[in-house]
Design an enzyme around this catalytic site. Structure first.
Site, PDB file in Angstrom:
ATOM      1  N   HIS A 100      53.804  18.624  12.815  1.00 27.06           N
ATOM      2  CA  HIS A 100      52.016  18.619  12.966  1.00 27.06           C
ATOM      3  C   HIS A 100      51.262  16.722  13.255  1.00 27.06           C
ATOM      4  CE1 HIS A 100      47.559  18.437  12.445  1.00 27.06           C
ATOM      5  NE2 HIS A 100      47.688  19.872  12.786  1.00 27.06           N
ATOM      6  N   GLU A 172      48.895  20.529  20.529  1.00 24.30           N
ATOM      7  CA  GLU A 172      48.135  20.302  20.389  1.00 24.30           C
ATOM      8  C   GLU A 172      48.101  18.581  20.729  1.00 24.30           C
ATOM      9  OE1 GLU A 172      46.480  22.615  16.798  1.00 24.30           O
ATOM     10  OE2 GLU A 172      48.194  21.110  15.525  1.00 24.30           O
ATOM     11  N   GLY A 178      40.456  17.723  15.388  1.00 23.15           N
ATOM     12  CA  GLY A 178      39.689  17.594  14.586  1.00 23.15           C
ATOM     13  C   GLY A 178      38.152  16.567  14.492  1.00 23.15           C
ATOM     14  N   SER A 219      40.824  20.871  18.950  1.00 25.01           N
ATOM     15  CA  SER A 219      38.893  21.556  18.245  1.00 25.01           C
ATOM     16  C   SER A 219      38.814  22.827  18.589  1.00 25.01           C
ATOM     17  CB  SER A 219      38.266  20.174  19.134  1.00 25.01           C
ATOM     18  OG  SER A 219      37.934  19.309  18.375  1.00 25.01           O
TER      19      SER A 219
END
Ligand code: PGA
Length: 274
Positions: A100, A172, A178, A219
């Site tokens: 991640h 991502e 975030g 998001s």
């Protein structure tokens, strides 16, 4: 005839939600999704390590699969503070997320770490979710595709082919994740997914680009879901904040299923999404 595809939706609760929070969240999500067939949807939740055991119990007899947010590349040893795949298996985790962007950016994890963890996940029969994505600077420099190709080659270049059926990729973009992130435009995301699938084909052969699901994350909101899910290369969504409320996640699930159906991916799709 093309084999029918599934839709893939999952969430990572990061370092939020206690054991009690996770159990309450999962029992509501289980109720809300009890009419959905696992043939249509792979739905997964990655809670904190301490909540895994309770999560696996609550998710039993549902379509929800439980996984961990990270894992050590060794089964055991003098690795203070690390969590072994054997221990994760013991508490009921079936999936493991690797690489991640918060692990890469804040804890300095490298593609080489990801490669070792992917091999270990394979050996221990986990489904592995490999996260990749370019930074804002890399995007501005026009290097996004180069970075994605390199992350895939370095993490999967050794030993991963047999993992194929158990590998998922989350694209991502770091700049999209975030509270300060901006979700990627759907056309931009679709192009990056095309690059990822092309690289997977180079690594694993023609069928791999079709078989290995590539999920978009960063998001994602219920409002944004429709636009993303209309894109042919997007096989699913990996969601943070918008999925941490079961009702809100269910809204995303329902609209993603409907869009997936409209795309014609599922020939035998007979699910009523109302
Ligand atoms: P976000 O998180 O949806 O809250 O941006 C995504 C992620 O970190 O995977």
């Amino acid at each position: 005839m093309k084999p029918s595809k599934k839709l893939y939706l999952g969430t990572n609760t990061k370092m939020y939600q206690t054991i009690a929070d996770t159990s309450a969240y999962l029992s509501r999500l289980k109720e809300l999704t009890c009419d959905i067939s696992p043939q249509l949807l792979e739905l997964f939740v990655l809670p904190s390590f301490t909540a895994l055991e309770a999560a696996a119990k609550v998710a039993k007899n549902s379509i929800i699969r439980i996984g961990a947010q990270n894992m050590c590349w060794a089964d055991e040893g003098p690795f203070t503070g690390e969590i072994s795949p054997v221990m994760l298996r013991e508490v009921g985790a079936e999936l493991v997320m690797i690489g991640h962007s918060e692990r890469r950016q804040l804890f300095r994890e490298s593609d080489e770490d990801a490669a070792r963890k992917i091999s270990k996940a394979l050996e221990q029969n986990f489904t592995a979710l490999l996260c990749i994505g370019e930074t804002r600077q890399e995007k501005e420099d026009g290097r996004s595709d180069e970075v994605l190709r390199s992350q895939l080659q370095r993490a999967l270049g050794t030993g991963a082919p047999i993992l194929r059926g158990r590998l998922r990729i989350a694209y991502e973009p770091v700049w999209a994740i975030g509270a300060d992130g901006i979700a990627a435009d759907e056309h931009y995301a679709n192009e990056r997914h095309r690059t990822i699938k092309g690289t997977l084909k180079e690594l694993f052969g023609e069928a791999a680009g079709y078989e290995i699901p590539v999920l978009y994350g960063g998001s994602v909101t219920p409002e944004h879901t429709d636009r993303l899910m209309r894109m042919p290369e997007i096989d699913g969504l990996f969601i943070g904040r918008s999925a941490w409320d079961a009702e809100r996640f269910n809204r995303i699930i329902r609209s993603a299923l409907q869009l997936f159906y409209e795309r014609g991916e599922k020939e035998d799709f007979n699910y009523d999404c109302r």
